[in-house]
Scaffold this motif. Structure first.
Motif, PDB file in Angstrom:
ATOM      1  N   HIS A  57       8.244  16.312 -43.750  1.00  0.00           N
ATOM      2  CA  HIS A  57       7.593  16.910 -44.919  1.00  0.00           C
ATOM      3  C   HIS A  57       6.105  17.161 -44.648  1.00  0.00           C
ATOM      4  O   HIS A  57       5.577  18.232 -44.983  1.00  0.00           O
ATOM      5  CB  HIS A  57       7.755  15.993 -46.130  1.00  0.00           C
ATOM      6  N   CYS A  58       5.451  16.185 -44.042  1.00  0.00           N
ATOM      7  CA  CYS A  58       4.013  16.331 -43.782  1.00  0.00           C
ATOM      8  C   CYS A  58       3.737  17.425 -42.752  1.00  0.00           C
ATOM      9  O   CYS A  58       2.763  18.180 -42.876  1.00  0.00           O
ATOM     10  CB  CYS A  58       3.429  15.003 -43.312  1.00  0.00           C
ATOM     11  N   LEU A  59       4.578  17.524 -41.745  1.00  0.00           N
ATOM     12  CA  LEU A  59       4.411  18.586 -40.759  1.00  0.00           C
ATOM     13  C   LEU A  59       4.600  19.954 -41.397  1.00  0.00           C
ATOM     14  O   LEU A  59       3.889  20.917 -41.064  1.00  0.00           O
ATOM     15  CB  LEU A  59       5.393  18.383 -39.602  1.00  0.00           C
ATOM     16  N   LEU A  60       5.532  20.056 -42.316  1.00  0.00           N
ATOM     17  CA  LEU A  60       5.714  21.306 -43.059  1.00  0.00           C
ATOM     18  C   LEU A  60       4.452  21.684 -43.822  1.00  0.00           C
ATOM     19  O   LEU A  60       4.166  22.873 -44.001  1.00  0.00           O
ATOM     20  CB  LEU A  60       6.874  21.174 -44.044  1.00  0.00           C
ATOM     21  N   GLN A  61       3.712  20.676 -44.256  1.00  0.00           N
ATOM     22  CA  GLN A  61       2.485  20.910 -45.008  1.00  0.00           C
ATOM     23  C   GLN A  61       1.278  21.151 -44.099  1.00  0.00           C
ATOM     24  O   GLN A  61       0.155  21.320 -44.592  1.00  0.00           O
ATOM     25  CB  GLN A  61       2.198  19.719 -45.922  1.00  0.00           C
ATOM     26  N   GLY A  62       1.495  21.127 -42.789  1.00  0.00           N
ATOM     27  CA  GLY A  62       0.401  21.393 -41.855  1.00  0.00           C
ATOM     28  C   GLY A  62      -0.337  20.171 -41.388  1.00  0.00           C
ATOM     29  O   GLY A  62      -1.454  20.273 -40.879  1.00  0.00           O
ATOM     30  N   SER A  63       0.265  18.985 -41.521  1.00  0.00           N
ATOM     31  CA  SER A  63      -0.396  17.739 -41.121  1.00  0.00           C
ATOM     32  C   SER A  63      -0.221  17.461 -39.635  1.00  0.00           C
ATOM     33  O   SER A  63       0.648  18.028 -38.961  1.00  0.00           O
ATOM     34  CB  SER A  63       0.189  16.560 -41.904  1.00  0.00           C
ATOM     35  N   TYR A  64      -1.045  16.554 -39.140  1.00  0.00           N
ATOM     36  CA  TYR A  64      -0.840  15.901 -37.852  1.00  0.00           C
ATOM     37  C   TYR A  64      -0.209  14.550 -38.161  1.00  0.00           C
ATOM     38  O   TYR A  64      -0.574  13.901 -39.153  1.00  0.00           O
ATOM     39  CB  TYR A  64      -2.167  15.716 -37.106  1.00  0.00           C
ATOM     40  N   VAL A  65       0.711  14.109 -37.324  1.00  0.00           N
ATOM     41  CA  VAL A  65       1.488  12.923 -37.647  1.00  0.00           C
ATOM     42  C   VAL A  65       1.547  11.970 -36.463  1.00  0.00           C
ATOM     43  O   VAL A  65       1.802  12.391 -35.334  1.00  0.00           O
ATOM     44  CB  VAL A  65       2.928  13.306 -38.069  1.00  0.00           C
ATOM     45  N   THR A  66       1.284  10.693 -36.734  1.00  0.00           N
ATOM     46  CA  THR A  66       1.561   9.626 -35.774  1.00  0.00           C
ATOM     47  C   THR A  66       2.793   8.869 -36.244  1.00  0.00           C
ATOM     48  O   THR A  66       2.846   8.428 -37.396  1.00  0.00           O
ATOM     49  CB  THR A  66       0.382   8.644 -35.648  1.00  0.00           C
ATOM     50  N   LEU A  67       3.771   8.738 -35.359  1.00  0.00           N
ATOM     51  CA  LEU A  67       4.969   7.967 -35.654  1.00  0.00           C
ATOM     52  C   LEU A  67       4.936   6.659 -34.870  1.00  0.00           C
ATOM     53  O   LEU A  67       4.742   6.671 -33.652  1.00  0.00           O
ATOM     54  CB  LEU A  67       6.228   8.742 -35.274  1.00  0.00           C
ATOM     55  N   ILE A  68       5.118   5.552 -35.579  1.00  0.00           N
ATOM     56  CA  ILE A  68       5.152   4.237 -34.938  1.00  0.00           C
ATOM     57  C   ILE A  68       6.506   3.592 -35.206  1.00  0.00           C
ATOM     58  O   ILE A  68       6.980   3.565 -36.343  1.00  0.00           O
ATOM     59  CB  ILE A  68       4.027   3.327 -35.463  1.00  0.00           C
ATOM     60  N   ALA A  69       7.132   3.097 -34.155  1.00  0.00           N
ATOM     61  CA  ALA A  69       8.387   2.361 -34.264  1.00  0.00           C
ATOM     62  C   ALA A  69       8.527   1.494 -33.029  1.00  0.00           C
ATOM     63  O   ALA A  69       7.832   1.693 -32.027  1.00  0.00           O
ATOM     64  CB  ALA A  69       9.582   3.302 -34.422  1.00  0.00           C
ATOM     65  N   ARG A  70       9.439   0.530 -33.091  1.00  0.00           N
ATOM     66  CA  ARG A  70       9.593  -0.392 -31.957  1.00  0.00           C
ATOM     67  C   ARG A  70      10.259   0.260 -30.751  1.00  0.00           C
ATOM     68  O   ARG A  70       9.875   0.000 -29.619  1.00  0.00           O
ATOM     69  CB  ARG A  70      10.441  -1.602 -32.386  1.00  0.00           C
ATOM     70  N   ASN A  71      11.246   1.103 -30.984  1.00  0.00           N
ATOM     71  CA  ASN A  71      12.068   1.641 -29.908  1.00  0.00           C
ATOM     72  C   ASN A  71      11.518   2.971 -29.416  1.00  0.00           C
ATOM     73  O   ASN A  71      11.540   3.974 -30.141  1.00  0.00           O
ATOM     74  CB  ASN A  71      13.509   1.802 -30.404  1.00  0.00           C
ATOM     75  N   ALA A  72      11.037   2.992 -28.181  1.00  0.00           N
ATOM     76  CA  ALA A  72      10.424   4.196 -27.622  1.00  0.00           C
ATOM     77  C   ALA A  72      11.429   5.331 -27.492  1.00  0.00           C
ATOM     78  O   ALA A  72      11.094   6.506 -27.720  1.00  0.00           O
ATOM     79  CB  ALA A  72       9.796   3.881 -26.266  1.00  0.00           C
ATOM     80  N   SER A  92      15.238  24.722 -42.642  1.00  0.00           N
ATOM     81  CA  SER A  92      14.262  25.806 -42.614  1.00  0.00           C
ATOM     82  C   SER A  92      12.906  25.312 -43.030  1.00  0.00           C
ATOM     83  O   SER A  92      12.755  24.280 -43.657  1.00  0.00           O
ATOM     84  CB  SER A  92      14.706  26.935 -43.557  1.00  0.00           C
ATOM     85  N   GLY A  93      11.909  26.075 -42.676  1.00  0.00           N
ATOM     86  CA  GLY A  93      10.546  25.673 -42.949  1.00  0.00           C
ATOM     87  C   GLY A  93       9.967  26.398 -44.140  1.00  0.00           C
ATOM     88  O   GLY A  93      10.663  26.752 -45.084  1.00  0.00           O
ATOM     89  N   VAL A  94       8.665  26.638 -44.107  1.00  0.00           N
ATOM     90  CA  VAL A  94       7.971  27.284 -45.206  1.00  0.00           C
ATOM     91  C   VAL A  94       8.045  28.791 -45.038  1.00  0.00           C
ATOM     92  O   VAL A  94       7.925  29.321 -43.937  1.00  0.00           O
ATOM     93  CB  VAL A  94       6.499  26.818 -45.244  1.00  0.00           C
ATOM     94  N   ASN A  95       8.249  29.503 -46.159  1.00  0.00           N
ATOM     95  CA  ASN A  95       8.301  30.967 -46.152  1.00  0.00           C
ATOM     96  C   ASN A  95       9.361  31.507 -45.194  1.00  0.00           C
ATOM     97  O   ASN A  95       9.201  32.566 -44.581  1.00  0.00           O
ATOM     98  CB  ASN A  95       6.931  31.552 -45.793  1.00  0.00           C
ATOM     99  N   GLY A  96      10.446  30.751 -45.023  1.00  0.00           N
ATOM    100  CA  GLY A  96      11.550  31.226 -44.214  1.00  0.00           C
ATOM    101  C   GLY A  96      11.403  31.016 -42.732  1.00  0.00           C
ATOM    102  O   GLY A  96      12.292  31.368 -41.960  1.00  0.00           O
ATOM    103  N   HIS A  97      10.291  30.467 -42.270  1.00  0.00           N
ATOM    104  CA  HIS A  97      10.094  30.243 -40.846  1.00  0.00           C
ATOM    105  C   HIS A  97      10.857  29.000 -40.395  1.00  0.00           C
ATOM    106  O   HIS A  97      11.083  28.070 -41.165  1.00  0.00           O
ATOM    107  CB  HIS A  97       8.601  30.083 -40.532  1.00  0.00           C
ATOM    108  N   SER A  98      11.232  28.975 -39.142  1.00  0.00           N
ATOM    109  CA  SER A  98      11.944  27.822 -38.595  1.00  0.00           C
ATOM    110  C   SER A  98      11.078  26.588 -38.659  1.00  0.00           C
ATOM    111  O   SER A  98       9.871  26.642 -38.417  1.00  0.00           O
ATOM    112  CB  SER A  98      12.344  28.104 -37.140  1.00  0.00           C
ATOM    113  N   ALA A  99      11.707  25.446 -39.010  1.00  0.00           N
ATOM    114  CA  ALA A  99      10.969  24.190 -39.140  1.00  0.00           C
ATOM    115  C   ALA A  99      10.786  23.564 -37.767  1.00  0.00           C
ATOM    116  O   ALA A  99      11.411  22.571 -37.423  1.00  0.00           O
ATOM    117  CB  ALA A  99      11.708  23.241 -40.078  1.00  0.00           C
ATOM    118  N   GLN A 100       9.921  24.158 -36.954  1.00  0.00           N
ATOM    119  CA  GLN A 100       9.614  23.650 -35.628  1.00  0.00           C
ATOM    120  C   GLN A 100       8.112  23.384 -35.549  1.00  0.00           C
ATOM    121  O   GLN A 100       7.313  24.107 -36.132  1.00  0.00           O
ATOM    122  CB  GLN A 100      10.033  24.651 -34.547  1.00  0.00           C
ATOM    123  N   TYR A 101       7.759  22.351 -34.783  1.00  0.00           N
ATOM    124  CA  TYR A 101       6.365  21.951 -34.721  1.00  0.00           C
ATOM    125  C   TYR A 101       5.969  21.748 -33.269  1.00  0.00           C
ATOM    126  O   TYR A 101       6.739  21.234 -32.463  1.00  0.00           O
ATOM    127  CB  TYR A 101       6.145  20.650 -35.507  1.00  0.00           C
TER     128      TYR A 101
END
Length: 348
Positions: A57-72, A92-101
């Protein structure tokens, strides 16, 4: 005369409530963070479930994201699902564009939230990549069973991940966030659960730690009043995530007292969208379902509603809900006792 005044007051409240519900745009809330575009959102427990849906969701909004989890490995798979647009929560992403980042908008850090030193390093490295605007403490786990059947190691594991994992994350990030928050509105998001406002039968330490997160959030909310950092406590209900796969017979059967049915579990993407909308508004207590509304009203304590329309709705529903608890409680006791007699609470 008194009866007439009371009737007039009730009618006035109902009319005002109707107006607020019909014309919500007249009362747009002030946005603490108007847009997530260009913001850096750090999410613990980000490799699956609500955490991964929040990242999407945040990437769709144009954010930068750090993901933290135990398993690499799971982190890498999660990032690939985002980069290649094959995440199951959206097609799908915003305005019909593919949800790729692009990969340069995602940072992965393999760390155990229950390890204070590891989290300190991960937070520092993430902050050096980009200053953190929204810190999401989402990592959590559950070991189910009746309390006296639990192993001490299981009690400790749930406590360390659910409670101390949140504490260590905030403790490491807070000085860095406070150093810039006066000019850059920031937020700390603590993902709890409706079980942090009531309980989940058969998941005792999960419920206990989620209750503790409510207390932590309430304290931090006031400690950070002068720092332009809002605290949000998110309490979704049963959500379709890998955590539901951990549910054993105690959780499944016992929570029929709350009319539990996995077929009606919330979708993680819906929880993520409602969470971030509330965070942008700076809301403290965020629920994501109709059940959450009822529980929120009964469990608010000293936390006031955050809008006039919410306040009127909660005032209107409070007495009926309190009456309903007196009907529900005997029903819940009878159901649990029946299950206990059937041997559902004994080891196989």
């Amino acid at each position: 005369m008194t009866m007439m005044m009371a009737a007039f007051l009730v009618l006035a409240i109902l009319l005002l409530l109707l107006f607020l519900l019909c014309f919500p745009r007249q009362f747009k809330p002030h946005l603490h963070i108007p847009s997530l575009h260009g913001k850096h959102v750090l999410i613990t427990g980000g490799s699956s479930g609500i955490g991964l849906a929040l990242a999407h969701h945040c990437l769709l909004q144009g954010s930068y994201v750090t993901l933290i989890a135990r398993n690499a490995d799971r982190l890498s798979q999660a990032a690939q699902s985002l980069v290649h647009g094959n995440l199951s929560t959206s097609a799908s992403g915003v305005n019909g564009h593919s949800a790729q980042y692009s990969k340069d908008r995602i940072l992965l850090k393999a760390a155990d939230v229950s390890d204070a030193a590891a989290m300190s390093n991960a937070i520092a490295e993430s902050f050096s990549w980009r200053p953190i605007d929204v810190l999401v403490c989402n990592a959590g786990t559950s070991v189910n069973g009746l309390f006296d059947d639990m192993k001490i190691s299981d009690l400790e594991t749930v406590t360390r991940i659910n409670l101390l994992g949140c504490v260590y994350t905030i403790y490491a990030a807070l000085p860095l966030m406070k150093a810039r928050s006066k000019r850059h509105p920031s937020s700390i998001v603590i993902v709890s659960s409706l079980s942090g406002l009531l309980f989940v039968y058969g998941a005792n330490m999960y419920s206990a730690t989620k209750h503790a997160l409510k207390g932590l959030a309430e304290v931090l909310r006031f400690e950070l009043l002068s720092d332009n950092i809002k605290v949000s406590l998110v309490c979704p209900g049963f959500t379709e995530t890998p955590l539901l796969d951990l549910a054993d017979k105690h959780v499944i059967e016992g929570n029929k007292i709350f009319f539990y049915d996995r077929d009606y579990a919330e979708a993680a993407k819906v929880v993520a969208a409602k969470t971030m909308e509330g965070v942008k508004q700076g809301k403290f207590l965020i629920t994501t379902s109709a059940a959450g509304l009822m529980v929120r009203i009964l469990a608010r304590g000293f936390t006031p509603a955050e809008s006039l329309s919410d306040a009127l709705l909660e005032i209107f529903l409070l007495v009926p809900l309190r009456v309903a608890t007196h009907v529900w409680f005997p029903f819940a006791k009878r159901l649990i006792k029946k299950q206990q007699k059937q041997g559902l609470n004994f080891k196989e």
